[in-house]
Design a protein around this motif. Structure first.
Motif, PDB file in Angstrom:
ATOM      1  N   THR A 282       1.235  -0.919  -0.119  1.00  0.00           N
ATOM      2  CA  THR A 282       0.062   0.211  -0.053  1.00  0.00           C
ATOM      3  C   THR A 282       0.499   1.221  -0.245  1.00  0.00           C
TER       4      THR A 282
ATOM      5  N   ILE B  49       1.574   4.923   0.252  1.00  0.00           N
ATOM      6  CA  ILE B  49       1.154   6.273   1.416  1.00  0.00           C
ATOM      7  C   ILE B  49       1.584   7.735   0.904  1.00  0.00           C
TER       8      ILE B  49
ATOM      9  N   SER C  49      -2.161  13.674   1.502  1.00  0.00           N
ATOM     10  CA  SER C  49      -1.994  13.077   1.371  1.00  0.00           C
ATOM     11  C   SER C  49      -2.705  11.413   0.677  1.00  0.00           C
TER      12      SER C  49
ATOM     13  N   THR D 112      -3.488   7.115  -0.405  1.00  0.00           N
ATOM     14  CA  THR D 112      -3.105   5.360   0.098  1.00  0.00           C
ATOM     15  C   THR D 112      -3.652   4.811  -1.475  1.00  0.00           C
TER      16      THR D 112
ATOM     17  N   ASP E 251      -5.021  -4.103   4.917  1.00  0.00           N
ATOM     18  CA  ASP E 251      -5.098  -3.733   3.756  1.00  0.00           C
ATOM     19  C   ASP E 251      -4.860  -4.442   2.661  1.00  0.00           C
TER      20      ASP E 251
ATOM     21  N   LYS F  74       4.572  -1.484   3.170  1.00  0.00           N
ATOM     22  CA  LYS F  74       4.009  -0.478   2.469  1.00  0.00           C
ATOM     23  C   LYS F  74       4.990   0.395   2.056  1.00  0.00           C
TER      24      LYS F  74
ATOM     25  N   TYR G 216       6.196   4.414   1.759  1.00  0.00           N
ATOM     26  CA  TYR G 216       6.075   5.951   2.215  1.00  0.00           C
ATOM     27  C   TYR G 216       6.541   6.780   1.545  1.00  0.00           C
TER      28      TYR G 216
END
Length: 631
Positions: free
Chosen positions: A336, A338, A357, A359, A390, A418, A420
């Motif tokens: 996922t 972000i 932001s 997702t 998720d 994840k 970022y």
């Protein structure tokens, strides 16, 4: 049933039976009396004196004597409908697959003086009881029994099931049967006849039994691509067992079946089926029995009941994989993403304000698979995700984008990976990654899912998963004839063995410099990788385009003219487009030029998956600028 037969069953004399049924048994042992009376009641014995008083008038009562009534609901509905329309009542009896019980029910039907009987004999020994009905002039219609019995044309249905697989270009077909099943034998006869009519040789390996523990392994070892099943329950068992082996319907195996009334409520899985016409059959037989009872001239009846064979769906059917266009297998990370929009990238000792932001689905494996699927390719993704919320989010997006997820596995002990992502106003960014379940994708996982590489043209590999897993995937892809495109993300070094199993190597400028620090120019870095045995090296250069090195060519390609908003997924868009158009038969240089447009569309929009371009939009745009580039 005669007094002599009752005496024989009870093991006593005829006179003893006579005394007991006529209440002259004062001197007879109580135990003997009880035994005889029990048999008299079970076999519905009627003393001769009472028989003389039985009326010969019609009772408008029909008997239905079935071998077992547990799976005949719709047939009984058809019988009842026909009987009620003609003013008859029905007495239903179940032999429970026992000839002893069958005889007791026959005597009961005779005692009730029924006008006619629909009789499904238990076995070939049942014929010895025919005389009981004949002696009372009771009309009989047999079903599912001797030559003069009414039967559903299961042979025709087996033929039609097989023909449907042939229409989908299957030639490696097997028939899935139940042992000692008359229906299975008739379906099998139709199966063989259809093969013969279509000049397909039959061999005994084509006959499978669901009770065989090796049934699934035989499907795999003999390379069957289509299965005809005589029983829906058997189809469900096969479906589930093949799923456990990571073979799926219909992408790996087409499956067709008959469906009986007890399976009517099953809506999933969607197995392409022909409904057995039990209701219509019951109605047909009952109408014929009534005509027989009423002595209406109907000529010689048609004992084989033929109905239309209509499939309820074709969801479990597809052409064999070797007839389909080459697909793309993607092995890589699934995250996922972000994404944070910032004025400047985070630096040590400074606070960075996040402007907004989002997702989304991410990871190079997921990005590349969606990119290729949007360009019209059949794509199988292999990867690991966690067991948190998720995972549902990821599966929903992949399904929406029509990516085949049979190779995606939930790791019950890990979180989904994840990423970022920080994006500056000029579109440049930086990424930090938590590997999560991606780090648990093992070579053994690739081996278990290697059937997904069948009919693959390209395997797209990225190194955000364990490097030994990437190497195993590259070897298996080569084993199945696929070419490997490798994106060396987040690597400080790369094994020579992986390079030797790479056909197209696509690092970006920074990745090339990290893996080849001894050279400072793009040309020399590309030459270094090429000398490792790679067929084509493409170093992507962001807004400057890319550089290609092959045995015949060493040249730069300019980037497409797009304003850069977010460069995160540019390489993934490029790689998925490159593979997609190479599969369509484009030359490497033309595919690169098309891929630069796909990358341009992606970097001109925020995010990755939402920014990936579809086939029609991409080709429409290119036709306006370079119409000669497309076929």
């Amino acid at each position: 049933m005669t007094i002599k037969e009752i005496a024989s069953l009870a093991g006593v004399s005829i006179s003893t039976v006579s005394k007991i049924v006529n209440n002259k048994d004062q001197n007879i042992n109580p135990e003997t009396r009880s035994r005889v009376l029990k048999i008299v009641k079970e076999y519905n014995y009627t003393p001769y004196g009472m028989v003389k008083n039985i009326s010969s008038a019609k009772t408008f009562l029909l008997g239905v004597l079935l071998r077992t009534a547990s799976q005949s609901n719709l047939m009984l509905n058809g019988i009842l409908q026909a009987a009620q329309e003609q003013g008859y009542n029905v007495l239903l009896l179940d032999s429970l697959n026992s000839t002893d019980t069958e005889l007791k029910h026959i005597t009961s039907l005779c005692k009730n003086n029924v006008d006619g009987v629909i009789w499904e004999p238990v076995d070939e020994n049942s014929s010895q009881y025919e005389h009981y009905f004949a002696e009372q002039n009771i009309s009989v219609c047999y079903i599912n029994g001797p030559d003069t019995a009414y039967n559903i044309d299961f042979e025709k249905m087996g033929y039609v099931l097989t023909q449907k697989l042939l229409e989908y270009k299957h030639s490696k077909i097997a028939c899935l049967m139940k042992e000692k099943s008359r229906r299975s034998q008739m379906v099998f006869a139709g199966f063989k006849k259809c093969l013969f009519d279509n000049q397909i040789p039959y061999h005994d390996k084509m006959r499978l039994f669901i009770s065989d523990p090796a049934c699934c392994s035989k499907v795999l070892s003999h390379g069957f691509s289509g299965i005809v099943s005589s029983h829906f329950a058997s189809s469900l068992i096969l479906y589930e067992q093949m799923n456990k082996l990571h073979y799926y319907v219909p992408s790996d195996l087409s499956l067709v079946s008959l469906k009986d009334d007890v399976r009517e409520a099953i809506s999933f899985p969607h197995i392409s089926s022909i409904k057995i016409p039990y209701r219509e059959f019951g109605y047909y037989v009952c109408r014929n029995l009534i005509q027989k009872c009423e002595k209406k001239d109907q000529g010689e009846p048609e004992y084989t009941f033929v109905s239309q064979c209509i499939f309820d769906n074709e969801d479990s059917l597809d052409i064999p994989s070797f007839f389909r266009a080459k697909k793309i297998v993607v092995v890589g990370s699934i995250n996922t993403d972000i994404t944070f929009n910032v004025d400047w990238l985070p630096q040590a000792g400074k606070t960075t304000t996040i402007l907004s932001s989002t997702t989304t689905l991410g990871g190079k494996g997921a990005n590349q698979s969606v990119g290729a699927a949007k360009l019209g390719r059949e794509v199988s993704l292999i990867g690991e995700i966690g067991n948190n919320t998720d995972s549902t989010f990821i599966f929903d997006i992949l399904e929406k984008e029509q990516v085949t997820t049979q190779g995606v596995h939930r790791d019950m002990k890990a979180q989904t990976g994840k990423a970022y992502i920080y994006i500056e106003r000029d579109g440049e960014g930086t990424i930090t990654i938590m590997s999560g379940a991606n780090g648990n994708l093992s070579p053994e996982d690739i081996q278990k899912r290697q059937h997904l590489f069948e009919n693959a043209g390209f395997c797209l590999l990225s190194t955000e998963i364990p490097i030994h897993t990437v190497l195993e995937a590259a070897k298996i892809a080569r084993k199945y004839g696929a070419k490997n495109i490798v994106k060396p993300a987040a690597l400080k070094s790369i094994p020579d063995q992986l390079l030797q199993n790479t056909d197209i190597f696509i690092p970006n400028r920074k990745e090339a410099a990290a893996l080849c620090p001894q050279h400072t120019t793009v040309e020399k870095q590309a030459e270094y990788f090429f000398q490792k045995g790679i067929e084509a090296v493409i170093i992507t250069l962001g807004h400057e385009g890319c550089y290609l090195k092959t045995a015949e060519t060493a040249k730069y390609f300019p980037a497409a003219d797009f304003i850069s908003i977010d460069t995160t997924g540019g390489a993934d868009a490029f790689i998925s487009a490159l593979a997609s158009f190479l599969i369509e038969g484009y030359s490497l240089e033309k595919a690169i030029r098309i891929a630069t447009y796909a990358a341009g569309f992606c970097v001109s929009r925020q995010g990755v998956v939402p920014a990936l371009i579809d086939h029609n939009t991409l080709e429409t745009h290119i036709k306006k600028l370079e119409p000669n580039l497309l076929k």
